[in-house]
Design a protein around this motif. Sequence first.
Motif, PDB file in Angstrom:
ATOM      1  N   HIS A   1      49.834  24.858  81.560  1.00 53.77           N
ATOM      2  CA  HIS A   1      50.834  24.637  82.608  1.00 53.77           C
ATOM      3  C   HIS A   1      50.274  23.596  83.586  1.00 53.77           C
ATOM      4  CE1 HIS A   1      53.260  25.496  86.213  1.00 53.77           C
ATOM      5  NE2 HIS A   1      54.174  25.934  85.343  1.00 53.77           N
ATOM      6  N   LYS A   2      51.113  22.693  84.022  1.00 56.49           N
ATOM      7  CA  LYS A   2      50.603  21.599  84.858  1.00 56.49           C
ATOM      8  C   LYS A   2      50.050  22.070  86.193  1.00 56.49           C
ATOM      9  CE  LYS A   2      55.098  20.229  86.763  1.00 56.49           C
ATOM     10  NZ  LYS A   2      56.048  19.123  86.884  1.00 56.49           N
ATOM     11  N   HIS A   3      50.448  23.250  86.676  1.00 55.55           N
ATOM     12  CA  HIS A   3      49.932  23.759  87.949  1.00 55.55           C
ATOM     13  C   HIS A   3      48.940  24.917  87.764  1.00 55.55           C
ATOM     14  CE1 HIS A   3      52.712  21.266  90.181  1.00 55.55           C
ATOM     15  NE2 HIS A   3      53.711  21.741  89.440  1.00 55.55           N
ATOM     16  N   TRP A   4      49.134  25.717  86.727  1.00 51.87           N
ATOM     17  CA  TRP A   4      48.323  26.911  86.527  1.00 51.87           C
ATOM     18  C   TRP A   4      47.165  26.711  85.570  1.00 51.87           C
ATOM     19  CZ3 TRP A   4      53.281  30.127  85.414  1.00 51.87           C
ATOM     20  CH2 TRP A   4      53.991  30.293  86.597  1.00 51.87           C
ATOM     21  N   GLY A   5      47.161  25.636  84.821  1.00 57.46           N
ATOM     22  CA  GLY A   5      46.082  25.391  83.866  1.00 57.46           C
ATOM     23  C   GLY A   5      46.339  26.053  82.521  1.00 57.46           C
ATOM     24  N   VAL A   6      45.250  26.322  81.801  1.00 55.12           N
ATOM     25  CA  VAL A   6      45.326  26.873  80.446  1.00 55.12           C
ATOM     26  C   VAL A   6      45.101  28.380  80.494  1.00 55.12           C
ATOM     27  CG1 VAL A   6      44.295  26.813  78.139  1.00 55.12           C
ATOM     28  CG2 VAL A   6      44.507  24.699  79.463  1.00 55.12           C
ATOM     29  N   HIS A   7      45.988  29.113  79.814  1.00 58.47           N
ATOM     30  CA  HIS A   7      45.887  30.580  79.746  1.00 58.47           C
ATOM     31  C   HIS A   7      46.298  31.060  78.357  1.00 58.47           C
ATOM     32  CE1 HIS A   7      45.151  31.181  84.019  1.00 58.47           C
ATOM     33  NE2 HIS A   7      46.015  30.208  84.213  1.00 58.47           N
ATOM     34  N   ALA A   8      45.926  32.284  78.053  1.00 57.19           N
ATOM     35  CA  ALA A   8      46.272  32.867  76.759  1.00 57.19           C
ATOM     36  C   ALA A   8      47.764  33.164  76.695  1.00 57.19           C
ATOM     37  CB  ALA A   8      45.481  34.143  76.523  1.00 57.19           C
ATOM     38  N   ALA A   9      48.397  32.755  75.594  1.00 58.03           N
ATOM     39  CA  ALA A   9      49.808  33.053  75.365  1.00 58.03           C
ATOM     40  C   ALA A   9      49.950  34.306  74.497  1.00 58.03           C
ATOM     41  CB  ALA A   9      50.499  31.875  74.683  1.00 58.03           C
ATOM     42  N   ILE A  10      49.008  34.492  73.563  1.00 57.51           N
ATOM     43  CA  ILE A  10      48.991  35.668  72.685  1.00 57.51           C
ATOM     44  C   ILE A  10      47.544  36.133  72.576  1.00 57.51           C
ATOM     45  CG2 ILE A  10      49.533  36.597  70.408  1.00 57.51           C
ATOM     46  CD1 ILE A  10      51.329  34.137  69.962  1.00 57.51           C
ATOM     47  N   THR A  11      47.336  37.432  72.752  1.00 57.47           N
ATOM     48  CA  THR A  11      45.992  37.985  72.606  1.00 57.47           C
ATOM     49  C   THR A  11      46.015  39.163  71.638  1.00 57.47           C
ATOM     50  OG1 THR A  11      46.191  39.561  74.438  1.00 57.47           O
ATOM     51  CG2 THR A  11      45.365  37.355  74.967  1.00 57.47           C
ATOM     52  N   GLU A  12      44.831  39.454  71.104  1.00 59.18           N
ATOM     53  CA  GLU A  12      44.648  40.609  70.226  1.00 59.18           C
ATOM     54  C   GLU A  12      43.414  41.351  70.709  1.00 59.18           C
ATOM     55  OE1 GLU A  12      45.239  40.674  65.689  1.00 59.18           O
ATOM     56  OE2 GLU A  12      43.095  40.292  65.980  1.00 59.18           O
ATOM     57  N   ASN A  13      43.494  42.685  70.718  1.00 57.39           N
ATOM     58  CA  ASN A  13      42.386  43.471  71.227  1.00 57.39           C
ATOM     59  C   ASN A  13      42.296  44.781  70.460  1.00 57.39           C
ATOM     60  OD1 ASN A  13      40.225  44.144  72.837  1.00 57.39           O
ATOM     61  ND2 ASN A  13      41.343  44.046  74.765  1.00 57.39           N
TER      62      ASN A  13
END
Length: 141
Positions: A25-37
């Motif tokens: 995201h141009k303001h929030w940066g890079v983040h996980a869209a899908i995770t597995e745990n």
Amino acid sequence: KTSPARDWMEMVDCSTATPLAMYEHKHWGVHAAITENSYGKGKAMYLGTLFGEETLIEAFKHFFGEQTNEFAAEYPVVVKRGVNALGENIIFLMNYSDDTQSVTCQTGSFKKLYDDTAVNVGDVITLKPWDFVILYRAVLL
């Protein structure tokens, strides 16, 4: 593959989870869209955004594995699976319409529960309006 994140985007940062897909995201940066745990004796998948159908299907294939479709069926015919008290795999074919529907067996060998009629690859099952058929997997001895 890429797919646009849309509608909502959570700012998920992984500490114990494994990221399967990311969004930027141009303001929030890079983040996980899908995770597995890992969770208990199994695992869990978390979706941190909404994205295209193809991406969602790929995520489900990764998480659940490739699914075997024993019957060529689509709505209004619904296929449900279960296991009975004897540990046998049971398949329910249900016609949710006012029209007669047909489904074709694509793989496997089954028997109809009510009369033990064999259903094999290539066989067609006809379902009357609002009808259903219960099958169990035939065991070869």
